[in-house]
Design an enzyme around this catalytic site. Structure first.
Site, PDB file in Angstrom:
ATOM      1  N   ASP A 190     -10.764   1.865  -3.262  1.00 20.99           N
ATOM      2  CA  ASP A 190     -11.264   1.567  -1.921  1.00 20.99           C
ATOM      3  C   ASP A 190     -12.784   1.542  -1.905  1.00 20.99           C
ATOM      4  O   ASP A 190     -13.389   1.197  -0.890  1.00 20.99           O
ATOM      5  CB  ASP A 190     -10.774   2.624  -0.917  1.00 20.99           C
ATOM      6  N   ASP A 219       0.829  -1.205   0.000  1.00 21.06           N
ATOM      7  CA  ASP A 219       0.000   0.000   0.000  1.00 21.06           C
ATOM      8  C   ASP A 219       0.867   1.260   0.000  1.00 21.06           C
ATOM      9  O   ASP A 219       2.059   1.216   0.320  1.00 21.06           O
ATOM     10  CB  ASP A 219      -0.899  -0.025   1.248  1.00 21.06           C
TER      11      ASP A 219
HETATM   12  C1  GLA Z   1      -5.755   1.879   2.268  1.00 22.26           C
HETATM   13  C2  GLA Z   1      -6.100   0.747   1.324  1.00 22.26           C
HETATM   14  C3  GLA Z   1      -7.194  -0.106   1.940  1.00 22.26           C
HETATM   15  C4  GLA Z   1      -6.742  -0.646   3.262  1.00 22.26           C
HETATM   16  C5  GLA Z   1      -6.317   0.497   4.163  1.00 22.26           C
HETATM   17  C6  GLA Z   1      -5.683  -0.019   5.430  1.00 22.26           C
HETATM   18  O1  GLA Z   1      -6.807   2.777   2.384  1.00 22.26           O
HETATM   19  O2  GLA Z   1      -6.470   1.247   0.072  1.00 22.26           O
HETATM   20  O3  GLA Z   1      -7.542  -1.154   1.067  1.00 22.26           O
HETATM   21  O4  GLA Z   1      -5.672  -1.537   3.063  1.00 22.26           O
HETATM   22  O5  GLA Z   1      -5.390   1.362   3.520  1.00 22.26           O
HETATM   23  O6  GLA Z   1      -5.258   1.004   6.256  1.00 22.26           O
END
Ligand code: GLA
Length: 708
Positions: free
Chosen positions: A507, A443
């Protein structure tokens, strides 16, 4: 002598005299023509009121030759010289069947330039990059190194993408009359809002119609795309890395390699461009092909967030295994002090309050169920509230003389600092060595701001260090798969895909928003790379409620995952999820190997996209009603890319969990259970869908029945 390269359906003519090479034609295949004749046919007269020799739209257009658009190279030496270089060919080009390499120099400016351009048969994707070398004995400060391709005058409409977190690939359509359209990204990742891609085409081009030229810059850092129409009528697209002042200073003898610029031409709509890009990606080494089916994932984020409890996670894994999940991904929350997003990033060891015996018991449990285990990392980041930051505040990618703003309570680590790089590499490597981890969700959740490495703008070196880190992990763990995530789809490009095998598209798991997001994503990337999850009934980013039928129909088309606490689901719901997963596995070879086809529709309340198998014997299309409609009965669906001369049987593929109804009566063919029509009829007559409720979808399954 001009020269010509051929793809399957396209040809490209390059002129190269003394000066820098230029594409003079790129479009329809010209198997019977001589490149010199094409160049002659397009040679331009000189008009009054301008300089006597028109500077070409060269691959690297030159201000120094009188090109008044955006110069391909911008740079200068400390004494002010070399600010407008003019290149000459230093030796004849190296010409292969599918590529050409040009060698140029400017002895006055002290610069060498090498450009390579590929157009591989059967692919129809042009790939180009360049290498600039400083041959003088003083430093050369470089502000731009971009490549340009000409576009014909009739390409007067542009489609590109804006967006934001949870709204990736938001299409933006505009007429391109005079002047420039500029897309500059300064976020330090390929970004949600300035995707480095652009499609230009003839007025009104759509999925199946119109000539279209598509472009994408394969780079995960800052980028700059310019589409300009000059006063003399010429149009061109230019793309390259966006460099900040002083970001690149070439030492004597030093070279810089530009990112790859990709282009594709289609005589018949956007769909063909996407398919060319998809074929290209599928042909690259490491692409997850048919021999490596995409495992159905369960991701813990929307199931438990930071609330990790070993017994709960084990039960979740049990439920996941029961419904057919193949990979269990433990998301954020497993490492030291990570109870919310204010602390912990950088401290990449297991939180022993949550996992007293480390992650081993959970990994063993998951792998014991026959599932792969995946783990979330955000390696480029550090929270000020972390042991790492307390020990090494100087490892931040920032200018220590200024206060660095936080983003999601975090700072960026300077990976071009060898100590920070080694620290991250070793911590990840240790966990990978200790535990049976086959997958990383990588990420990256904040933008670069005043990103400074060794006193200079540092996004470029950070991006290169990231690539090297990913490559090194790949070398050490050849079976490891990595997913590219950046607050959802904030880092999506062809270069990150050399190191990663999945993109977390967004997301936003809201199936309605996903319709459009995934459609935009599919312009560049094939479905097997598109992370698509079934979330809970109520979407956590929009609060909309959707039935499983709709959520499933949308996620079904990508690399399927579940991001829902199955422990909260009823037995009946879990049975439905199991059925969905089973159907996805049954159709996975088609979904992840076929050609993506997006249908056009006059009806803005519907959206249809799907895949057609390579041999055109089978297709699946998801038809979604995304809104209430003006008319009470929807239009017939006109399919595309089927074989007109074959006969097909079409029926509805029932997906579990569909609520809602099909109006008062259904079309005759649905009552009959199926309909048999030629591909020609399916494409030109179409097929009447039922009346659907808004925010619902169904799947058309089309199978050839003529036994050819
Ligand atoms: C980001 C990612 C999510 C999740 C969160 C965790 O927003 O895009 O999918 O992994 O971080 O903190």
């Amino acid at each position: 002598m001009p020269l010509m390269l051929h793809g399957d359906n396209t040809s490209l003519v390059l002129a190269h005299g003394d000066g820098p090479p230029a594409v003079v034609y790129w479009g329809h295949s010209l198997p019977d023509d001589n490149p010199a004749d094409v160049a002659s046919a397009l040679s331009r007269p000189t008009a009054h009121g301008t300089i006597d020799v028109e500077a070409p739209v060269a691959l690297v257009p030159e201000l120094g030759s009188g090109f008044f658009g955006s110069p391909g190279i911008k740079g200068v030496r400390a004494d002010g010289s070399a600010w407008a270089p003019r290149f000459k060919q230093s030796k004849p080009p190296e010409v292969g069947d599918d590529h050409v390499r040009f060698f140029c120099d400017d002895g006055v400016a002290g610069l060498d330039l090498e450009i390579e351009l590929w157009l591989e048969g059967g692919r129809d994707v042009v790939a180009m990059r360049q290498v600039l070398t400083n041959t003088a004995d003083t430093n050369y400060s470089l502000g731009r190194l971009s490549l340009s391709l000409p576009l014909p005058s009739r390409a007067n409409e542009i489609l590109d993408f804006t967006g934001r977190w949870c709204d990736e690939f938001h299409p933006r359509r505009q007429l391109w009359e005079a002047g420039a359209v500029i897309n500059e990204n300064r976020r330090g990742r390929s970004s949600h809002d300035h995707v480095a891609a652009l499609f230009a085409g003839t007025g009104g081009f759509d999925e199946q119609q119109g000539e279209v030229w598509g472009f994408h810059l394969g780079w995960s850092g800052n980028s700059r795309l310019v589409a300009e129409r000059l006063a003399d009528g010429r149009r061109y697209l230019q793309a390259g890395e966006l460099l900040f002042s002083g970001e690149v200073s070439l030492n004597p003898g030093e070279s810089i390699i530009s990112p790859w610029l990709y282009g594709a031409y289609s005589p018949s709509g956007l769909g063909m461009i996407s398919r060319a890009f998809h074929h290209y990606l599928r042909s690259r080494d490491g692409h997850p092909g048919p021999g490596n089916p995409r495992p159905v994932i369960l991701n813990t984020w929307e199931a438990v967030y930071f609330d990790h409890n070993l017994e709960t996670l084990k039960s979740l894994a049990d439920r996941a295994a029961e419904v057919g999940v193949e990979r269990f991904v433990l998301d954020d929350g497993w490492f030291q002090n990570r109870n919310d997003d204010t602390a912990g990033l950088g401290d990449w060891w297991v939180d022993t309050t949550k996992h007293p015996d480390g992650l081993g018991p959970l990994v063993d449990h998951v792998t014991g169920l026959g599932l792969e285990f995946g783990l979330w990392f955000e390696p480029e980041m550090v929270n000020p509230d972390s042991d790492l930051y307390r020990a090494h505040p100087e490892w931040v990618l920032a200018d220590p003389n200024y206060e660095q703003p936080l983003g999601r309570n975090q700072l960026v680590l300077d990976l071009a600092n060898p100590d920070a790089y080694d620290y991250i590499l070793n911590h990840i490597d240790t966990l990978l060595n200790e535990l049976d981890i086959s997958y990383i969700k990588w990420d990256m959740n904040r933008d670069h701001v005043q990103a400074t490495h060794a006193g200079r703008a540092g996004t470029r070196v950070q991006t290169l260090a990231l690539y090297e880190l990913l490559a090194e992990l790949g070398r050490r763990h050849p079976k490891l798969e990595i997913e590219s995530c950046s607050s959802g789809g904030g880092r999506v490009d062809f270069e990150i895909l050399r190191y990663t095998k999945r993109i977390w598209t967004s997301d936003c798991n809201d199936a309605l928003e996903r319709q459009r997001i995934q459609r935009g994503f599919s312009m560049l990337f094939p479905p097997e790379l598109m992370g698509a999850h079934v979330g809970p009934h109520v979407s956590h980013t929009t609060r909309r409620t959707h039935d499983l039928g709709f959520r499933g129909a949308v996620a079904f088309l990508g690399h399927l995952g579940i991001e829902w606490n199955l422990l909260d689901a009823t037995d009946a719901e879990r049975a439905q999820v199991k059925e969905l997963v089973g159907l996805h596995k049954r159709f996975r070879p088609l979904l992840h190997g076929g050609d993506v086809v997006r249908l056009d529709s006059q009806d803005e309340a519907t959206m249809t996209q799907g895949v057609v198998s390579f041999d055109k014997t089978e297709a699946l299309f998801a038809y979604a009603r995304i809104n209430t409609a003006r008319s009470s009965v929807p239009d017939p669906v006109h399919f595309a890319e089927l074989d007109p001369d074959r006969r097909y049987r079409t029926q509805i593929l029932a997906l579990p969990g569909r609520s809602g109804e099909f109006g008062r009566t259904r079309p005759q063919w649905m009552d009959d259970g199926s309909v048999e029509l030629s591909g020609r009829a399916l494409m030109s007559v179409g097929l009447q869908p039922p009346v659907l409720d808004p925010e619902s979808a169904l799947l058309f399954h089309i199978v050839a029945i003529d036994g050819k």
